[in-house]
Design a protein around this motif. Structure first.
Motif, mmCIF file in Angstrom:
data_model
loop_
_atom_site.group_PDB
_atom_site.id
_atom_site.type_symbol
_atom_site.label_atom_id
_atom_site.label_comp_id
_atom_site.label_asym_id
_atom_site.label_seq_id
_atom_site.Cartn_x
_atom_site.Cartn_y
_atom_site.Cartn_z
ATOM 1 N N VAL A 1 14.070 9.312 4.395
ATOM 2 C CA VAL A 1 14.947 10.474 4.551
ATOM 3 C C VAL A 1 15.664 10.766 3.232
ATOM 4 O O VAL A 1 15.882 11.918 2.871
ATOM 5 C CB VAL A 1 15.958 10.248 5.691
ATOM 6 N N VAL A 2 16.000 9.704 2.494
ATOM 7 C CA VAL A 2 16.623 9.896 1.177
ATOM 8 C C VAL A 2 15.644 10.572 0.216
ATOM 9 O O VAL A 2 16.035 11.412 -0.603
ATOM 10 C CB VAL A 2 17.104 8.555 0.596
ATOM 11 N N GLY A 3 14.343 10.230 0.327
ATOM 12 C CA GLY A 3 13.371 10.912 -0.522
ATOM 13 C C GLY A 3 12.200 10.091 -1.004
ATOM 14 O O GLY A 3 11.299 10.626 -1.639
ATOM 15 N N LEU A 4 12.188 8.758 -0.713
ATOM 16 C CA LEU A 4 11.053 7.938 -1.138
ATOM 17 C C LEU A 4 10.936 6.745 -0.185
ATOM 18 O O LEU A 4 11.699 5.777 -0.301
ATOM 19 C CB LEU A 4 11.251 7.436 -2.571
ATOM 20 N N PRO A 5 9.995 6.792 0.765
ATOM 21 C CA PRO A 5 9.865 5.693 1.721
ATOM 22 C C PRO A 5 9.368 4.427 1.028
ATOM 23 O O PRO A 5 8.245 4.386 0.525
ATOM 24 C CB PRO A 5 8.861 6.225 2.741
ATOM 25 N N LEU A 6 10.209 3.405 0.983
ATOM 26 C CA LEU A 6 9.909 2.242 0.145
ATOM 27 C C LEU A 6 8.729 1.426 0.655
ATOM 28 O O LEU A 6 7.953 0.891 -0.149
ATOM 29 C CB LEU A 6 11.151 1.365 0.007
ATOM 30 N N TYR A 7 8.566 1.298 1.955
ATOM 31 C CA TYR A 7 7.439 0.518 2.474
ATOM 32 C C TYR A 7 6.123 1.157 2.037
ATOM 33 O O TYR A 7 5.234 0.479 1.491
ATOM 34 C CB TYR A 7 7.504 0.425 4.000
ATOM 35 N N GLU A 8 5.990 2.448 2.271
ATOM 36 C CA GLU A 8 4.755 3.148 1.917
ATOM 37 C C GLU A 8 4.550 3.189 0.402
ATOM 38 O O GLU A 8 3.433 3.049 -0.088
ATOM 39 C CB GLU A 8 4.790 4.575 2.482
ATOM 40 N N THR A 9 5.629 3.377 -0.337
ATOM 41 C CA THR A 9 5.526 3.416 -1.793
ATOM 42 C C THR A 9 5.074 2.071 -2.347
ATOM 43 O O THR A 9 4.197 2.008 -3.226
ATOM 44 C CB THR A 9 6.883 3.805 -2.403
ATOM 45 N N ARG A 10 5.656 1.014 -1.851
ATOM 46 C CA ARG A 10 5.269 -0.324 -2.310
ATOM 47 C C ARG A 10 3.788 -0.579 -2.053
ATOM 48 O O ARG A 10 3.066 -1.089 -2.907
ATOM 49 C CB ARG A 10 6.124 -1.379 -1.610
ATOM 50 N N ARG A 11 3.336 -0.206 -0.856
ATOM 51 C CA ARG A 11 1.933 -0.437 -0.492
ATOM 52 C C ARG A 11 0.983 0.327 -1.415
ATOM 53 O O ARG A 11 -0.024 -0.215 -1.887
ATOM 54 C CB ARG A 11 1.726 -0.019 0.966
ATOM 55 N N LEU A 12 1.305 1.591 -1.709
ATOM 56 C CA LEU A 12 0.426 2.381 -2.561
ATOM 57 C C LEU A 12 0.447 1.902 -4.003
ATOM 58 O O LEU A 12 -0.601 1.891 -4.677
ATOM 59 C CB LEU A 12 0.806 3.859 -2.506
ATOM 60 N N LEU A 13 1.619 1.523 -4.501
ATOM 61 C CA LEU A 13 1.684 1.040 -5.882
ATOM 62 C C LEU A 13 0.909 -0.268 -6.052
ATOM 63 O O LEU A 13 0.211 -0.456 -7.055
ATOM 64 C CB LEU A 13 3.143 0.847 -6.309
ATOM 65 N N LEU A 14 1.020 -1.162 -5.086
ATOM 66 C CA LEU A 14 0.258 -2.400 -5.169
ATOM 67 C C LEU A 14 -1.248 -2.120 -5.146
ATOM 68 O O LEU A 14 -2.027 -2.721 -5.898
ATOM 69 C CB LEU A 14 0.641 -3.340 -4.018
ATOM 70 N N ALA A 15 -1.663 -1.184 -4.290
ATOM 71 C CA ALA A 15 -3.077 -0.827 -4.212
ATOM 72 C C ALA A 15 -3.574 -0.218 -5.530
ATOM 73 O O ALA A 15 -4.758 -0.329 -5.876
ATOM 74 C CB ALA A 15 -3.317 0.144 -3.056
ATOM 75 N N ALA A 16 -2.645 0.428 -6.254
ATOM 76 C CA ALA A 16 -3.003 1.043 -7.540
ATOM 77 C C ALA A 16 -2.946 0.058 -8.693
ATOM 78 O O ALA A 16 -3.234 0.421 -9.834
ATOM 79 C CB ALA A 16 -2.075 2.227 -7.811
ATOM 80 N N GLY A 17 -2.553 -1.188 -8.406
ATOM 81 C CA GLY A 17 -2.523 -2.201 -9.449
ATOM 82 C C GLY A 17 -1.210 -2.342 -10.176
ATOM 83 O O GLY A 17 -1.135 -3.015 -11.213
ATOM 84 N N VAL A 18 -0.149 -1.731 -9.639
ATOM 85 C CA VAL A 18 1.175 -1.852 -10.262
ATOM 86 C C VAL A 18 1.786 -3.173 -9.837
ATOM 87 O O VAL A 18 1.860 -3.489 -8.641
ATOM 88 C CB VAL A 18 2.087 -0.668 -9.861
ATOM 89 N N LYS A 19 2.271 -3.941 -10.803
ATOM 90 C CA LYS A 19 2.931 -5.206 -10.489
ATOM 91 C C LYS A 19 4.399 -4.933 -10.171
ATOM 92 O O LYS A 19 5.103 -4.276 -10.943
ATOM 93 C CB LYS A 19 2.813 -6.171 -11.663
ATOM 94 N N LEU A 20 4.839 -5.462 -9.044
ATOM 95 C CA LEU A 20 6.223 -5.271 -8.630
ATOM 96 C C LEU A 20 6.999 -6.560 -8.850
ATOM 97 O O LEU A 20 6.451 -7.651 -8.825
ATOM 98 C CB LEU A 20 6.281 -4.861 -7.156
ATOM 99 N N ALA A 21 8.309 -6.393 -9.043
ATOM 100 C CA ALA A 21 9.163 -7.559 -9.268
ATOM 101 C C ALA A 21 9.291 -8.377 -7.986
ATOM 102 O O ALA A 21 9.162 -7.868 -6.891
ATOM 103 C CB ALA A 21 10.537 -7.100 -9.728
#
Length: 200
Positions: free
Chosen positions: A180-200
């Motif tokens: 609702v704020v503007g960036l769903p973190l669960y979905e964003t995390r999943r897509l970034l990991l699938a794209a090869g982005v390393k998260l902290a």
């Protein structure tokens, strides 16, 4: 022994949004974009377009527009749409629009669709959608006046910002608060990991 080959340079991460809220939310995942690139696309709904499809289409269009300006990068884009039934509520750019939105949402449920699109350097598009149901209390004229005077509504889909004082109007919420704020973190995390982005 020969020298080891240097590690391949990772692709840059581009956030296709000038929204400070999205940057703040990304930081919760330990991610700082290498570049912020605001896109300029026509966000007008298509004839007969529903809120869900509108959010998904705009997120993908923003990602594609940014990808053309940042070849070789991983591009993240998002779009958030407030829907009342089949109706797409506008981003409030003036007080009259904000008042109309708040009057419509007063005492009823609405849905917030937050779509995410990620494009990788090879052109692969990955998409995800968060759907959240929100119910506002019945708003009094004084409450609407006070919220309008505070100015938080400006530029916000549906005329309100859940991360501000409007959260006090929210009787309940089912789904993703960050969406609702503007960036769903669960979905964003999943897509970034699938794209090869390393998260902290």
């Amino acid at each position: 022994m020969g020298e080891s080959a240097p590690a391949p340079e990772r692709p840059a991460l581009v956030l296709a949004s000038a929204s400070p809220r999205r940057r703040e939310l990304l930081a919760r995942l330990g991610v700082t974009p290498d570049r912020v690139l605001a896109t300029d696309i026509d966000e007008s709904p298509l004839k007969g377009e529903l809120p869900r499809g509108h959010a998904v289409r705009l997120a993908a269009e923003k990602a594609r527009a940014a990808a053309t300006q940042a070849p070789g990068a991983i591009v993240l884009a998002g779009d958030t749409v407030v829907g009342a039934g089949r109706r797409i509520l506008p981003k409030a750019e003036d007080e009259a629009t904000a008042r109309d939105c708040l009057a419509l949402l007063s005492g009823r449920r609405h849905r917030v669709y937050s779509a995410i699109a990620v494009i990788t350097p090879d052109g692969t598009l990955r998409e995800a959608l968060s759907e959240t149901v929100v119910r506002f209390k019945r708003l009094t004229p004084d409450e609407i006046d006070g919220y309008i005077a505070g100015g938080e509504w400006h530029g916000k889909a549906g005329g309100y910002a859940i991360q501000g004082s409007a959260e006090g109007f929210c009787a309940w919420l089912a789904g993703s608060h960050s969406g609702v704020v503007g960036l769903p973190l669960y979905e964003t995390r999943r897509l970034l990991l699938a794209a090869g982005v390393k998260l902290a």
